[in-house]
Design a protein around this motif. Structure first.
Motif, PDB file in Angstrom:
ATOM      1  N   LEU A 267       0.850  -1.179   0.000  1.00 35.56           N
ATOM      2  CA  LEU A 267       0.000   0.000   0.000  1.00 35.56           C
ATOM      3  C   LEU A 267       0.892   1.237   0.000  1.00 35.56           C
ATOM      4  N   ILE A 268       0.570   2.186  -0.858  1.00 34.64           N
ATOM      5  CA  ILE A 268       1.254   3.470  -0.882  1.00 34.64           C
ATOM      6  C   ILE A 268       0.241   4.529  -0.460  1.00 34.64           C
ATOM      7  N   VAL A 269       0.457   5.112   0.724  1.00 37.85           N
ATOM      8  CA  VAL A 269      -0.497   6.039   1.322  1.00 37.85           C
ATOM      9  C   VAL A 269       0.022   7.454   1.121  1.00 37.85           C
ATOM     10  N   HIS A 270      -0.789   8.303   0.511  1.00 39.03           N
ATOM     11  CA  HIS A 270      -0.411   9.696   0.253  1.00 39.03           C
ATOM     12  C   HIS A 270      -1.019  10.586   1.327  1.00 39.03           C
ATOM     13  N   LEU A 271      -0.151  11.320   2.021  1.00 38.92           N
ATOM     14  CA  LEU A 271      -0.553  12.130   3.166  1.00 38.92           C
ATOM     15  C   LEU A 271      -0.627  13.609   2.801  1.00 38.92           C
ATOM     16  N   VAL A 272      -1.207  14.375   3.709  1.00 37.24           N
ATOM     17  CA  VAL A 272      -1.234  15.830   3.533  1.00 37.24           C
ATOM     18  C   VAL A 272       0.205  16.330   3.513  1.00 37.24           C
ATOM     19  N   PRO A 273       0.611  17.076   2.492  1.00 33.95           N
ATOM     20  CA  PRO A 273       2.022  17.494   2.381  1.00 33.95           C
ATOM     21  C   PRO A 273       2.403  18.572   3.388  1.00 33.95           C
ATOM     22  N   ASN A 274       3.718  18.722   3.549  1.00 34.24           N
ATOM     23  CA  ASN A 274       4.301  19.784   4.372  1.00 34.24           C
ATOM     24  C   ASN A 274       3.856  19.720   5.826  1.00 34.24           C
ATOM     25  N   GLU A 275       3.778  18.514   6.359  1.00 37.78           N
ATOM     26  CA  GLU A 275       3.410  18.317   7.755  1.00 37.78           C
ATOM     27  C   GLU A 275       4.382  17.331   8.402  1.00 37.78           C
ATOM     28  N   ARG A 276       4.505  17.415   9.737  1.00 39.17           N
ATOM     29  CA  ARG A 276       5.192  16.383  10.505  1.00 39.17           C
ATOM     30  C   ARG A 276       4.137  15.443  11.054  1.00 39.17           C
ATOM     31  N   HIS A 277       4.296  14.162  10.769  1.00 37.11           N
ATOM     32  CA  HIS A 277       3.263  13.197  11.111  1.00 37.11           C
ATOM     33  C   HIS A 277       3.791  12.134  12.066  1.00 37.11           C
ATOM     34  N   LEU A 278       2.916  11.687  12.959  1.00 33.93           N
ATOM     35  CA  LEU A 278       3.038  10.395  13.615  1.00 33.93           C
ATOM     36  C   LEU A 278       1.939   9.528  13.014  1.00 33.93           C
ATOM     37  N   ILE A 279       2.302   8.384  12.477  1.00 39.10           N
ATOM     38  CA  ILE A 279       1.345   7.549  11.752  1.00 39.10           C
ATOM     39  C   ILE A 279       0.741   6.516  12.692  1.00 39.10           C
ATOM     40  N   ARG A 280      -0.592   6.381  12.624  1.00 33.73           N
ATOM     41  CA  ARG A 280      -1.309   5.376  13.412  1.00 33.73           C
ATOM     42  C   ARG A 280      -2.151   4.525  12.463  1.00 33.73           C
ATOM     43  N   PHE A 310       1.611   2.246  15.955  1.00 27.40           N
ATOM     44  CA  PHE A 310       1.887   3.684  15.886  1.00 27.40           C
ATOM     45  C   PHE A 310       3.275   3.957  16.445  1.00 27.40           C
ATOM     46  N   ALA A 311       3.903   4.987  15.907  1.00 26.39           N
ATOM     47  CA  ALA A 311       5.193   5.457  16.413  1.00 26.39           C
ATOM     48  C   ALA A 311       4.949   6.454  17.532  1.00 26.39           C
ATOM     49  N   ARG A 312       5.757   6.362  18.610  1.00 22.58           N
ATOM     50  CA  ARG A 312       5.565   7.245  19.748  1.00 22.58           C
ATOM     51  C   ARG A 312       6.424   8.504  19.683  1.00 22.58           C
ATOM     52  N   PHE A 313       7.680   8.358  19.198  1.00 24.14           N
ATOM     53  CA  PHE A 313       8.636   9.458  19.300  1.00 24.14           C
ATOM     54  C   PHE A 313       9.284   9.837  17.973  1.00 24.14           C
ATOM     55  N   THR A 314       8.867   9.232  16.874  1.00 25.25           N
ATOM     56  CA  THR A 314       9.586   9.416  15.612  1.00 25.25           C
ATOM     57  C   THR A 314       8.667   9.952  14.523  1.00 25.25           C
ATOM     58  N   PRO A 315       8.443  11.255  14.490  1.00 27.19           N
ATOM     59  CA  PRO A 315       7.625  11.831  13.418  1.00 27.19           C
ATOM     60  C   PRO A 315       8.345  11.713  12.074  1.00 27.19           C
ATOM     61  N   THR A 316       7.554  11.732  11.019  1.00 26.93           N
ATOM     62  CA  THR A 316       8.104  11.744   9.668  1.00 26.93           C
ATOM     63  C   THR A 316       7.550  12.946   8.915  1.00 26.93           C
ATOM     64  N   SER A 317       8.345  13.480   8.012  1.00 23.03           N
ATOM     65  CA  SER A 317       7.892  14.597   7.169  1.00 23.03           C
ATOM     66  C   SER A 317       7.604  14.134   5.753  1.00 23.03           C
ATOM     67  N   SER A 318       7.599  12.833   5.552  1.00 26.65           N
ATOM     68  CA  SER A 318       7.362  12.289   4.216  1.00 26.65           C
ATOM     69  C   SER A 318       5.907  12.503   3.799  1.00 26.65           C
ATOM     70  N   ASN A 319       5.699  12.702   2.513  1.00 28.20           N
ATOM     71  CA  ASN A 319       4.341  12.862   1.990  1.00 28.20           C
ATOM     72  C   ASN A 319       3.682  11.526   1.655  1.00 28.20           C
ATOM     73  N   THR A 320       4.480  10.468   1.624  1.00 27.57           N
ATOM     74  CA  THR A 320       3.935   9.144   1.315  1.00 27.57           C
ATOM     75  C   THR A 320       4.452   8.132   2.333  1.00 27.57           C
TER      76      THR A 320
END
Length: 342
Positions: A267-280, A310-320
């Protein structure tokens, strides 16, 4: 016997600070504690249980945490703040930081468990220092920052060498923040005093007011509303302490993916761009021990009907985010993907 010891610990701490009008800040030395085998990847659970009789419930109670990493603080199973974690550090930042929380409303008569999830920024034995202070039921002031009674163990999450995070809840399938949990494999913390570090830099006590005279007016995030010097709590300054007012990672909004592409069982999930995310990610129908990769998160399944990775401490800035798994993984197991924006 353990109950009696805990009562005596609180009594001694209260008695020692009742005469604090003659004490200086140097009397409250910071007690650093760490896992006996610290490293730069393992998350660590710390916990201590105190017994407070109903007639001894304090009028005010605060917990002050100093750390070189990041943490989440719990009292009786509840996160005491609205933050996802504290502090929200920049990469490679290992500066000692400190913050105080108003925890009175989380306390209850009988057993009270203070628990802390710690994420390292570097390999160090100065992982966390915790002080419990306030005004007792008899209006005397109490403060304790000793390490007696503190236990620790490696958590079910850890940092990976590729800059990500891993989670395996099968290693300890209990609510580790609650009071009545099996502690057979927990270890006594290793204590290290501040005087063992930076001995070439003498302490400078610009404020000799003991902890009970601090400004402890809670803010909207349950922390002190004005900066507090670590000297006020810990009584030292051989290393620079940055007082925190609101330097924490807060959830701003939860987004659903813009769209998802599927190729076989990827699965390739496209996220809202230009954000720092924690993925759940919510999963269903996975096998116990099944391994799933969710962007920078490596997850080992529990086999429950529904489970969340879910990640607790490791945000990502990736758009996908790319979701793959081992030979047992099927894309249909992914029920929901959420982006928690910081």
């Amino acid at each position: 016997m353990l109950r009696l010891i805990n009562i005596l610990i609180l009594f001694i701490a209260s008695a020692a600070t009742a005469a604090a009008s003659t004490a200086t800040a140097g009397d409250f030395g910071c007690r650093w504690m760490s896992h006996p085998a610290p490293d730069d990847t393992s998350h660590v659970w710390f916990r201590r249980t105190l017994v407070i009789e109903e007639q001894d419930m304090p009028r005010t109670a605060y917990i002050h945490v100093a750390t070189t990493g990041r943490f989440v603080l719990y009292v009786n199973g509840r996160n005491v703040s609205t933050a996802l974690f504290t502090p929200d550090r920049t990469p490679n930042d290992t500066t000692v930081m400190a913050i105080s929380y108003d925890v009175r409303r989380f306390l209850r008569p009988d057993s009270n468990t203070i628990a802390l999830l710690y994420c390292p920024s570097t390999r160090t034995r100065r992982q966390v220092s915790v002080s419990f202070y306030g005004i007792a039921a008899d209006s005397s002031h109490f403060a304790t920052n000793d390490t007696d009674g503190w236990l620790c163990r490696h958590a079910d999450t850890w940092q990976t060498h590729d800059g990500g995070e891993a989670m395996n809840r099968n290693t300890y399938p209990y609510r580790w923040t609650d009071t009545d949990q099996p502690l057979a494999l927990w270890q006594t913390v290793e204590q290290i005093s501040t005087s063992q570090h930076h001995n070439t830099t003498p302490p400078h006590h610009h404020n000799t007011t003991p902890p009970q005279h601090l400004n402890t007016t809670p803010s909207q995030h349950n922390t002190t509303s004005t900066p507090i010097s670590a000297e006020d709590i810990c009584g030292y300054s051989p290393v620079h302490i940055n007082p925190l007012v609101d330097n924490a990672a807060h959830m701003r909004r939860i987004y659903t993916p813009l769209f998802t592409e599927q190729s076989a069982d990827t699965l390739i999930v496209h996220l809202v761009p230009n954000e720092r995310h924690l993925i759940r990610v919510t999963l269903r129908g996975c096998r116990r021990g099944e391994r799933i990769n969710i962007g920078n998160l490596h997850y080992v399944c529990t086999g429950e009907i529904d489970e969340q990775a879910f990640a607790r401490f490791t945000p990502t800035s990736s758009n996908t985010i790319i979701i793959t798994g081992d030979s047992h993984f099927q894309s249909e197991q992914v029920q929901e993907v959420e982006s928690i924006c910081l």
